[in-house]
Structures are given as structure tokens and as C-alpha cells.
Design a protein around this motif. Structure first.
Motif, PDB file in Angstrom:
ATOM      1  N   ALA A  22      35.257  44.474  70.040  1.00  0.00           N
ATOM      2  CA  ALA A  22      34.569  44.036  68.680  1.00  0.00           C
ATOM      3  C   ALA A  22      34.854  45.023  67.541  1.00  0.00           C
ATOM      4  N   MET A  23      35.124  46.395  67.858  1.00  0.00           N
ATOM      5  CA  MET A  23      35.661  47.131  67.009  1.00  0.00           C
ATOM      6  C   MET A  23      37.201  46.884  66.387  1.00  0.00           C
ATOM      7  N   MET A  24      37.783  46.280  67.379  1.00  0.00           N
ATOM      8  CA  MET A  24      39.212  45.966  66.760  1.00  0.00           C
ATOM      9  C   MET A  24      39.146  44.745  65.975  1.00  0.00           C
ATOM     10  N   ALA A  25      38.077  43.677  66.171  1.00  0.00           N
ATOM     11  CA  ALA A  25      37.895  42.710  65.079  1.00  0.00           C
ATOM     12  C   ALA A  25      37.392  42.989  64.092  1.00  0.00           C
ATOM     13  N   MET A  26      36.414  43.993  64.179  1.00  0.00           N
ATOM     14  CA  MET A  26      36.020  44.374  62.736  1.00  0.00           C
ATOM     15  C   MET A  26      36.947  44.819  61.712  1.00  0.00           C
ATOM     16  N   ASN A  27      37.930  45.881  62.370  1.00  0.00           N
ATOM     17  CA  ASN A  27      38.750  46.575  61.532  1.00  0.00           C
ATOM     18  C   ASN A  27      39.553  45.511  61.026  1.00  0.00           C
ATOM     19  N   MET A  28      40.258  44.298  61.869  1.00  0.00           N
ATOM     20  CA  MET A  28      41.139  43.401  61.486  1.00  0.00           C
ATOM     21  C   MET A  28      40.381  42.728  60.169  1.00  0.00           C
ATOM     22  N   SER A  29      39.098  42.413  60.555  1.00  0.00           N
ATOM     23  CA  SER A  29      38.396  41.732  59.232  1.00  0.00           C
ATOM     24  C   SER A  29      38.373  42.528  58.021  1.00  0.00           C
ATOM     25  N   LYS A  30      38.414  43.778  58.063  1.00  0.00           N
ATOM     26  CA  LYS A  30      38.168  44.362  56.893  1.00  0.00           C
ATOM     27  C   LYS A  30      39.809  44.457  56.359  1.00  0.00           C
ATOM     28  N   GLU A  31      40.885  44.624  57.213  1.00  0.00           N
ATOM     29  CA  GLU A  31      42.119  44.506  56.650  1.00  0.00           C
ATOM     30  C   GLU A  31      42.450  43.201  56.012  1.00  0.00           C
ATOM     31  N   VAL A  32      41.778  42.244  56.374  1.00  0.00           N
ATOM     32  CA  VAL A  32      42.118  40.733  55.845  1.00  0.00           C
ATOM     33  C   VAL A  32      41.329  40.676  54.562  1.00  0.00           C
ATOM     34  N   LEU A  33      40.199  41.270  54.605  1.00  0.00           N
ATOM     35  CA  LEU A  33      39.283  40.964  53.396  1.00  0.00           C
ATOM     36  C   LEU A  33      39.970  42.140  52.261  1.00  0.00           C
ATOM     37  N   SER A  34      40.594  43.141  52.730  1.00  0.00           N
ATOM     38  CA  SER A  34      41.389  44.070  51.651  1.00  0.00           C
ATOM     39  C   SER A  34      42.505  43.398  51.136  1.00  0.00           C
ATOM     40  N   ALA A  35      43.231  42.670  51.997  1.00  0.00           N
ATOM     41  CA  ALA A  35      44.399  41.825  51.483  1.00  0.00           C
ATOM     42  C   ALA A  35      44.181  41.069  50.410  1.00  0.00           C
ATOM     43  N   PHE A  36      42.841  40.162  50.521  1.00  0.00           N
ATOM     44  CA  PHE A  36      42.576  39.250  49.811  1.00  0.00           C
ATOM     45  C   PHE A  36      42.281  40.025  48.255  1.00  0.00           C
ATOM     46  N   GLY A  37      41.731  41.138  48.428  1.00  0.00           N
ATOM     47  CA  GLY A  37      41.413  41.764  47.149  1.00  0.00           C
ATOM     48  C   GLY A  37      42.769  42.106  46.428  1.00  0.00           C
ATOM     49  N   LEU A  38      43.807  42.733  47.306  1.00  0.00           N
ATOM     50  CA  LEU A  38      44.907  42.956  46.659  1.00  0.00           C
ATOM     51  C   LEU A  38      45.648  41.806  46.170  1.00  0.00           C
ATOM     52  N   MET A  39      45.386  40.626  46.583  1.00  0.00           N
ATOM     53  CA  MET A  39      45.997  39.190  46.098  1.00  0.00           C
ATOM     54  C   MET A  39      45.304  39.004  44.607  1.00  0.00           C
ATOM     55  N   ASP A  40      44.042  39.015  44.716  1.00  0.00           N
ATOM     56  CA  ASP A  40      43.109  38.744  43.488  1.00  0.00           C
ATOM     57  C   ASP A  40      43.615  39.646  42.310  1.00  0.00           C
ATOM     58  N   ALA A  41      43.850  41.186  42.796  1.00  0.00           N
ATOM     59  CA  ALA A  41      44.157  41.972  41.577  1.00  0.00           C
ATOM     60  C   ALA A  41      45.760  41.500  41.079  1.00  0.00           C
ATOM     61  N   LYS A  42      46.538  41.225  41.934  1.00  0.00           N
ATOM     62  CA  LYS A  42      47.971  40.693  41.597  1.00  0.00           C
ATOM     63  C   LYS A  42      47.881  39.538  40.531  1.00  0.00           C
ATOM     64  N   PHE A  43      46.962  38.275  41.094  1.00  0.00           N
ATOM     65  CA  PHE A  43      46.787  37.321  39.995  1.00  0.00           C
ATOM     66  C   PHE A  43      46.031  37.560  38.744  1.00  0.00           C
ATOM     67  N   ALA A  44      45.118  38.527  38.836  1.00  0.00           N
ATOM     68  CA  ALA A  44      44.378  38.774  37.676  1.00  0.00           C
ATOM     69  C   ALA A  44      45.334  39.561  36.792  1.00  0.00           C
ATOM     70  N   GLU A  45      46.316  40.430  37.161  1.00  0.00           N
ATOM     71  CA  GLU A  45      47.513  41.095  36.226  1.00  0.00           C
ATOM     72  C   GLU A  45      48.338  39.863  35.706  1.00  0.00           C
ATOM     73  N   SER A  46      48.754  38.984  36.820  1.00  0.00           N
ATOM     74  CA  SER A  46      49.667  38.076  36.183  1.00  0.00           C
ATOM     75  C   SER A  46      48.862  37.188  34.972  1.00  0.00           C
ATOM     76  N   ASN A  47      47.685  37.096  35.099  1.00  0.00           N
ATOM     77  CA  ASN A  47      46.760  36.237  34.155  1.00  0.00           C
ATOM     78  C   ASN A  47      47.141  36.809  32.699  1.00  0.00           C
ATOM     79  N   VAL A  48      46.935  38.239  32.805  1.00  0.00           N
ATOM     80  CA  VAL A  48      46.971  38.997  31.550  1.00  0.00           C
ATOM     81  C   VAL A  48      48.146  38.747  31.043  1.00  0.00           C
ATOM     82  N   VAL A  49      49.302  38.997  31.760  1.00  0.00           N
ATOM     83  CA  VAL A  49      50.775  39.025  31.197  1.00  0.00           C
ATOM     84  C   VAL A  49      51.098  37.498  30.820  1.00  0.00           C
ATOM     85  N   ALA A  50      50.445  36.448  31.396  1.00  0.00           N
ATOM     86  CA  ALA A  50      50.768  35.136  31.059  1.00  0.00           C
ATOM     87  C   ALA A  50      50.232  34.757  29.622  1.00  0.00           C
ATOM     88  N   THR A  51      48.998  35.149  29.568  1.00  0.00           N
ATOM     89  CA  THR A  51      47.942  35.198  28.355  1.00  0.00           C
ATOM     90  C   THR A  51      48.839  35.610  27.203  1.00  0.00           C
TER      91      THR A  51
END
Length: 520
Positions: A22-51
């Protein structure tokens, strides 16, 4: 693993394994959530440049529309409509992201400036807002309807022109809301497939990615309007009318002098470039169009020349093309011109410093005249010493680069030196002992006067209650005045009036009276 016949020790081991998994699954979930957060930050930065880039493309289209209305007016109008529609849809997606954060109770960390990615694991936020059972809520239907409205608006802007068909096809695929079939062969609505059951951070990132699709759409359309508006055929349409002015600055009312030639920019790298006697680094100076960027410190105020040589290799031999140009240098502004229209005043009998210049004209080509005006030391510096009259007019003339004359004038009011204030022990009104009054020095001061004009008191009168006025010469009490003061009683007001003074220049009005109450 948890069979009924297992020993207590074995059951404990099995439970530990379950907790570990269960702990391994929980840690994996946090890693995935964090990865989505990093992707969002990249898209947001790209949007500023594109604007920023899209803004530059739109500005380029606007410039071309002004310069070549026949070719670019329609494309620029379409680009403006695309920009308006895209901006509206982009902001709508932003409201969906705000709803998700608000309903989930998420906010940006003030220390990191980031969302709590690893905590954004709720899956029921959009599920409850956009879905009810196997159907969409009114909000979910609104989302789909808004996407379709944006698609229709863009297509209507492009119209039925065949040259836009491929762009429309790409646009349709990018914002397709068609049903999606899963690996198991189950058909789901586009909204269900992309958002139902997903963690909040995943949905938030998808919405940011959709905003990025909007920016990419804008960029593609603007480039399309720029590219498809140019005729690539080899003809005179490839040439441009290039205006070559005789100089790079003109005065209002002056005749423009220059020439117009038909030509085009040759993207050919030169072998050598010399400007004003100095060789320029080719690798740094030549841009992608073959144009050479000039970067040097300009000369003194006035008209200056640019001379140099462009050297190319033709038929194996160096070909020198002379560079001849000029520019006009005007003085760098270092102060604002601020004036109070009713406060144009000079004072009679004193030296009033003035700065006089003519915009864009060097000091040696400017002359000024007026009653009492003389040239001072320094660029544009003058001194004005008005004498008689109530007004003085200063006339300024300038010789422009073409030899023509320009003139201007300004009138100033002449005012007398203001009335000084009488002072004893630094005060005009106050309370002092008899001894201080008798031994004090009478002063006359020009209060709130911007000129350094010392005054010397030459005489005054003293009045003690119950005694006749006493006339005194100089700035100290006479024996008679002291005797009168000593006879006065406590609380009596000693008045010093008709205070006369002189200056190194103009005549001075009598100073205002001094009234001192005796303290003993």
C-alpha cells in the motif's frame, strides 16, 4: 496469504506485506501527481511565450496592412477576429480551472508559488460538476457547447477559401469532441473519456494543455495569413519599393528629400563590412535576411554622415559596394519642460539665470535677445537683469541644417523685490526681556525669495507705549531708544517700524514692523 490456518506470526508477516504494498502504491501515486504538476507548469510557461510571439505576429500583420493595404488588409482583419475569439475561449477555460481549484479547496503555496500537486488527488470534483450518472450536467453540456462554438467561430472567419482547407482540417482534429472508443470497445463521450474519474491535477493539466492548443491555433493562423498573402512567383511582385531618405530626421514644415527605388533584399553573406573606418564582425552583424545591423556611437548634435564599404565575392573577385548615408543627432532630453503659465516672472535689479535652447538645434546655432539679457557660461545659459517696465520679451532664433531660420519668443512679467520682514532675535513677533530688546540687532530678511540678496538695515523707528517715537540710525538701539525701553513696564509692546535697508543692487522697500512684548 491470509488463510484461516496461518499462524499468528504468519498473519503478522502477511499484514506487513500488505502495508508495504500500500505504501509503494501511495508513493507511486504521489510521483504521478507531481509529474502532472510539472507538465502543467511547462504548458503554462509555453502559453506565456506563445502569447508574446502571437502578439508580435499580429503586430507584423497590422504593419503590413498599413503599408500594403491591398494585400494584407483582409488577412489582418481575419487575424484580429481569430485573436478575439481565441482570447474569449482561452479565458473561458481559465474559469473552468478556477472552478476546479475553488471546489477542491486548493490554492497556490505563497512560499513556492506552486499548486499542491501531490495533494490534488480528488477525483470527484469535476465528476460532480460535469456528470450525473451516465449523462452530462448542464455545466458539462456548457463545456462541450463552448468548444463547438469556438470551432464554428474560427471556421466562419476562415470561410470557404480552398487555401484554408488543410488548416481547418488540422484545427478540427485538435479540438475534436467526437466519441472515443476504449481498448475494451466501449464508446464514451469525449468529456467522459478525458475527465471523468481523473485526479484533480490531471484534469487541471488537461485544461492548461487545451489553452496551449488555443495559442497554437492562433500562431498557425497568423503564420498562415502572413504566408498565404505573399505571391511566391518570380515577378516584380517579389520586389519592394524602398524609400531612401536623404537624412533620418526632418523638422516640421521642412521639405522631405529622398528617393524611391525598386529592389529586394539579397540574402547574400558579404566577405567584409567596413563602417566609418572600422571593420565590423560579419558573423555578428548579418541577420537571416542578409541585412547588416549597424551599432555605433553617434556623433555630435547636428547632421552626420555614414560611410563604409560592403564587400562581396563575385566571379571570384571582391566587389566593393559603397555605403553612403546620413543621420541627424538631436540633444538627448534630460529634463521635462514644465511651466506655470501665470508664473513667468523675473525680478527687477537682480540677475535672473535662464536656460534657453531650441529643440534639435545645437547651441552654437541658437541666438537669444531681450532687454537686459546676456550670454552666460555654459550651454544654453543666459542671465537676465530687467530694469524698467512691467514686461520683457525674449526672442530666440535658430539656424536649421538646411540653412532656414526658425524663431520663437516668450514674455515674462517684471516684478520688484518683495517687501522684507523685520526681525529681532530671529522673530517678528514675540516676547523678550528688556535687556535683549535694548541690546538686539535689527534685521531685514527676504523670506521665500530664491535669490541670494543680503540686506543691511540703515535705520528704523522705535515706539514705546506712553512715549514719543524715536528715530534710530543703523541697526542697533541708540541710547535714547534704550532709555525709553528701560522705562517701559512688563507686558508693554515695543514696536519697531519703518525699517529701512539697502542691498548690493536694487532699492528695497521698508521692512514689515516688529512687535515685541516685554517679559520684565
Amino acid at each position: 496469504m491470509a488463510g484461516g490456518k496461518a499462524s499468528a506470526r504468519q498473519k503478522m508477516i502477511n499484514l506487513m506485506y500488505l502495508v508495504f504494498i500500500a505504501m509503494m502504491a501511495m508513493n507511486m501515486s504521489k510521483e504521478v501527481l507531481s509529474a502532472f504538476g510539472l507538465m502543467d507548469a511547462k504548458f503554462a510557461e509555453s502559453n506565456v511565450v506563445a502569447t508574446e510571439k502571437n502578439g508580435a505576429l499580429l503586430a507584423d500583420l497590422e504593419t503590413k496592412a498599413e503599408e500594403k493595404k491591398e494585400e494584407f488588409a483582409v488577412p489582418f482583419n481575419k487575424a484580429t477576429l481569430v485573436n478575439t475569439a481565441s482570447d474569449k475561449f482561452y479565458k473561458y477555460i481559465g474559469t473552468l480551472k478556477e472552478d476546479l481549484l475553488r471546489e477542491g479547496g486548493y490554492s497556490i503555496d505563497p512560499d513556492t508559488g506552486k499548486l499542491p500537486f501531490e495533494a490534488m488527488d480528488k477525483t470527484d470534483i469535476l465528476d460532480e460538476m460535469w456528470f450525473t450518472g451516465d449523462r452530462m450536467t448542464k455545466k458539462g453540456q456548457e463545456v462541450i457547447a463552448t468548444i463547438e462554438a469556438y470551432k464554428k467561430e474560427i471556421k466562419d472567419i476562415l470561410g470557404g477559401d480552398v487555401k484554408y482547407m488543410k488548416a481547418i482540417e488540422r484545427f478540427d482534429r485538435r479540438f475534436s469532441t467526437a466519441e472515443v472508443e476504449t481498448k475494451e470497445g466501449i464508446k464514451k463521450s469525449w468529456l467522459d473519456y478525458n475527465f471523468q474519474g481523473f485526479p484533480a491535477i490531471a484534469s487541471y493539466t488537461k485544461l492548461t494543455a487545451m489553452q496551449n492548443d488555443v495559442k497554437m491555433t492562433e500562431a498557425n493562423m497568423f503564420n498562415l495569413f502572413l504566408g498565404n498573402s505573399l505571391d511566391e512567383a518570380v515577378s516584380l511582385k517579389k520586389y519592394q519599393a524602398i524609400v531612401l531618405a536623404d537624412k533620418s530626421a526632418f523638422f516640421a514644415g521642412e521639405k522631405f528629400q529622398g528617393k524611391v527605388v525598386l529592389g529586394k533584399y539579397a540574402n547574400v553573406t558579404p566577405t567584409k563590412l567596413t563602417v566609418n573606418g572600422k571593420e565590423v564582425n560579419i558573423s555578428e552583424a548579418i541577420d537571416s535576411t542578409g541585412a547588416a545591423k549597424l551599432d555605433f556611437t553617434v556623433g555630435n548634435v547636428g547632421e552626420q554622415e555614414i560611410k563604409g564599404t560592403f564587400t562581396f565575392l563575385e566571379d571570384g573577385k571582391p566587389l566593393d559596394i559603397p555605403i553612403v548615408g546620413n543621420y541627424v543627432v538631436v540633444p538627448r532630453p534630460n529634463s521635462a519642460t514644465i511651466s506655470a503659465d501665470k508664473m513667468n516672472v523675473v525680478y527687477r535689479g537682480v540677475t535672473n539665470p535662464m536656460t534657453i535652447s531650441f529643440a534639435g538645434v545645437p547651441d552654437n546655432k541658437v541666438s537669444a535677445s531681450g532687454s537686459g539679457l546676456s550670454k552666460g557660461s555654459g550651454t544654453g545659459k543666459y542671465n537676465m537683469v530687467p530694469t524698467t517696465g512691467k514686461e520683457v520679451t525674449i526672442s530666440v532664433s535658430a539656424t536649421l541644417d538646411d540653412g532656414s531660420k526658425a524663431s520663437d519668443k516668450k514674455t515674462f512679467r517684471i516684478k520688484d523685490i518683495p517687501k522684507p520682514a523685520g526681525k529681532l532675535a530671529g522673530m517678528s513677533n514675540g516676547k523678550l526681556p528688556k535687556a535683549n530688546v535694548a541690546a538686539g540687532t535689527i534685521m531685514a530678511e527676504l523670506e521665500d525669495f530664491d535669490f541670494d540678496l543680503p540686506l543691511t538695515v540703515t535705520g528704523f523707528k522705535v515706539k514705546v507705549p506712553g512715549q514719543p517715537s524715536i528715530t534710530v540710525s543703523g541697526n542697533k538701539m541708540s541710547g535714547q531708544a534704550k532709555a525709553a525701553i528701560n522705562k517701559a513696564r512688563r507686558g508693554d509692546d515695543v514696536t519697531i517700524f519703518e525699517i529701512k535697508s539697502r542691498s548690493s543692487g536694487p532699492a528695497i522697500k521698508p521692512a514689515s514692523p516688529i512687535v515685541i512684548e516685554l517679559a520684565n
